[in-house]
Design a protein around this motif. Sequence first.
Motif, PDB file in Angstrom:
ATOM      1  N   LYS A   6      -0.915   9.439   4.443  1.00 46.27           N
ATOM      2  CA  LYS A   6      -0.314   8.175   4.006  1.00 46.27           C
ATOM      3  C   LYS A   6       1.159   8.381   3.691  1.00 46.27           C
ATOM      4  CE  LYS A   6       1.246   5.487   0.536  1.00 46.27           C
ATOM      5  NZ  LYS A   6       2.019   5.743  -0.693  1.00 46.27           N
ATOM      6  N   GLY A 202       1.394  -1.071  -4.786  1.00 48.41           N
ATOM      7  CA  GLY A 202       1.192   0.377  -4.699  1.00 48.41           C
ATOM      8  C   GLY A 202      -0.144   0.763  -4.085  1.00 48.41           C
ATOM      9  N   ASP A 205      -1.880   3.945  -1.391  1.00 44.44           N
ATOM     10  CA  ASP A 205      -2.527   5.219  -1.750  1.00 44.44           C
ATOM     11  C   ASP A 205      -4.043   5.018  -1.776  1.00 44.44           C
ATOM     12  OD1 ASP A 205       0.040   6.198  -2.340  1.00 44.44           O
ATOM     13  OD2 ASP A 205      -0.135   5.676  -4.465  1.00 44.44           O
ATOM     14  N   LYS A 260       3.510   6.594 -11.469  1.00 42.75           N
ATOM     15  CA  LYS A 260       3.526   5.710 -10.301  1.00 42.75           C
ATOM     16  C   LYS A 260       3.248   6.453  -8.997  1.00 42.75           C
ATOM     17  CE  LYS A 260       6.585   2.470  -7.991  1.00 42.75           C
ATOM     18  NZ  LYS A 260       7.773   2.790  -7.203  1.00 42.75           N
TER      19      LYS A 260
END
Length: 447
Positions: A6, A202, A205, A260
Motif C-alpha cells: 500500500k 486514512g 491502510d 497517524k
Amino acid sequence: MSLVMKFGGSSVADAERMRQVAHLARSAASQGALVVLSAAGRTTDALLVAARHAESGRIEEALAGHQALQRAHRALAEALFPEGIPSGLQRALADLDDELDLLLRGVALLQECSPRSRDAITSVGERFSTRILAAFLGAPWVDARKVLRTDATFGAAQPQPEALRTLAREHLASHLHPGSLAVTQGFIGATSEGLTTTLGRGGSDYSASLFGAALEASEIQIWTDVEGVLTCDPRVVPGAQAIPELSFAEAAELAAFGAKVLHPATLEPAVAAGIPVTVRHTLRPEGCFTTITAHPGTGRPATALACRGPVTVLTVTSSRMLNQSGFLARLFEVFRHHRTSVDLVATAEVSVSLTVDADAPLDRLRADLEAFARVEVAEDRAIVALVGERLKATPGVTGRAFGALGDLNVEMISMGANEINLSLVVRHDEAPEALRRLHAAFFEEAP
Ligand code: ADP
Ligand code: ASP
Ligand code: MG
C-alpha cells in the motif's frame, strides 16, 4: 503467497514518486503483488472542499476545484508518458472527469451533500491515481468496489470480511500469480447494491490489511513517508527513532491513540489472519522499517508515544454514587444514547472522569447527566499515551513519567486494561511539550 503493497498519498504525489512506486512494485512482482494506492497528495482534501462548495451552491468554486485536480492528474500522466498519454488512460481519466462533474453539479443543484454523495465524490481520487499507475505499470486495474464489500455506513463503512474473501478470489486472485502485479484502490468499497462507500479518512491502510487477509498474503507492506513506526510523531519530536519490531497490540494501541502512520483498524484483519505488517519509507526503501507481528523481540520498557486531541474531559460527580450498583450503567447509558464513544475512564469514590472526542454532543450529554449528577467539563485537552508491552513489568514507570512532565499539569491518568498503555490527559496546547519531555525521559536516556 502474494504480497500487498500500500502506498499513501505522499508516495504518489508526483511523477518522480510514481516512478519509484512502480520500481518497488516491479521489484516485488516475482511473488505476485497487489498494489493498493491512496489518492495522490492532498486530492481527498481537495475533493471534500469541492463538495462543500457544491453543497453551498457555489458551483463555480466547486468546478474550479475539479479543474485544478484535472490539470494536476493530467500533468502527472503527461510526465509519466512523455510520448503521449495512451488512449485507454485518456478515456479512463475523461470518464472520471465526467463523473465528478456530474456529481458536483448534482450536489450544487440540490444544495445537499449526504454522506453517500460525499463518498461518491471522494472515491474519484483513488480511481484517478490507480488508473495512472496501472497504465504506467501495464498492470490490470481492479475496481476495489467489486471486492471490498461493506455495509452502507457511508463515510465510515464497515467491511464484510466473508463476502470480501469470496470476491477477492473471484476478482483478484487470478491476477496474482508469481511474476504479476495488479493495482487497486485503498479507502473505497461498495455495498451489495453497488453503492460506493469509503472506510473513513486514512482508510487505505485498512483496505490493504483487508485485502491481505482476504488473499492470505505473506506480508502487508505500508509504504509511506517515514522509516517505519517511530518512537513519536517526528513532526513533534524530530529526534524520534525507528522501531524495528512492534507487537500487533502495541501498534493497534498507538494507532488508536493518534499515531497517524497507521489507520486504527489496520491491524485487526492482519492479526486475525496472522499476517505480518511492515511500515516502510517509499523514498528510502533501504533504510529502517518496522515489522509488526504477534511476537516481536523485547526492548525498552516503553515502545513509543502517541497523542490524540483535542478531547473533552467530563467529570461526573454524585454523592449518591457510593454503593449504588446501577450508577455506572446509568452513566454509560447516556453515552450510548448519544452514540458517543468514551476513550478513557478513571473512577474515584464519588466521581468518574471520562474523555470524549471534541465533537461530541456536549450540551445533550450534559443535560442528561445532570438529571442525576453534577458535571464539570474541561475542553481542549489531549491524551498522551505511552505504549509498550513491557510497561507492566517495569516498576516506576508512572513515577518516571510524572518526573519527566515536571510542572506540566496532568489532569487524568489511566492504565489501559491490557496494561500496555499509560494514558495521561494534559492541556491540548501543552501536549507537544509533554511528548518532548516524555520522549527525552523514556527514549533518549539509558533505559
Ligand atoms: P500516508 O499518506 O502514507 O498514509 P500519513 O500521513 O497518513 O501517510 O502517515 C504518515 C505520517 O504519520 C508521518 O509523516 C508522521 O508525521 C505521522 N506519524 C504520527 N505518529 C507517528 C509515529 N509514531 N511514527 C511514524 N510516523 C508517525
Ligand atoms: N485518500 C484517503 C484520505 O486522504 C485515504 C488514505 O489516504 O488513506 O483520507
Ligand atoms: Mg495514512
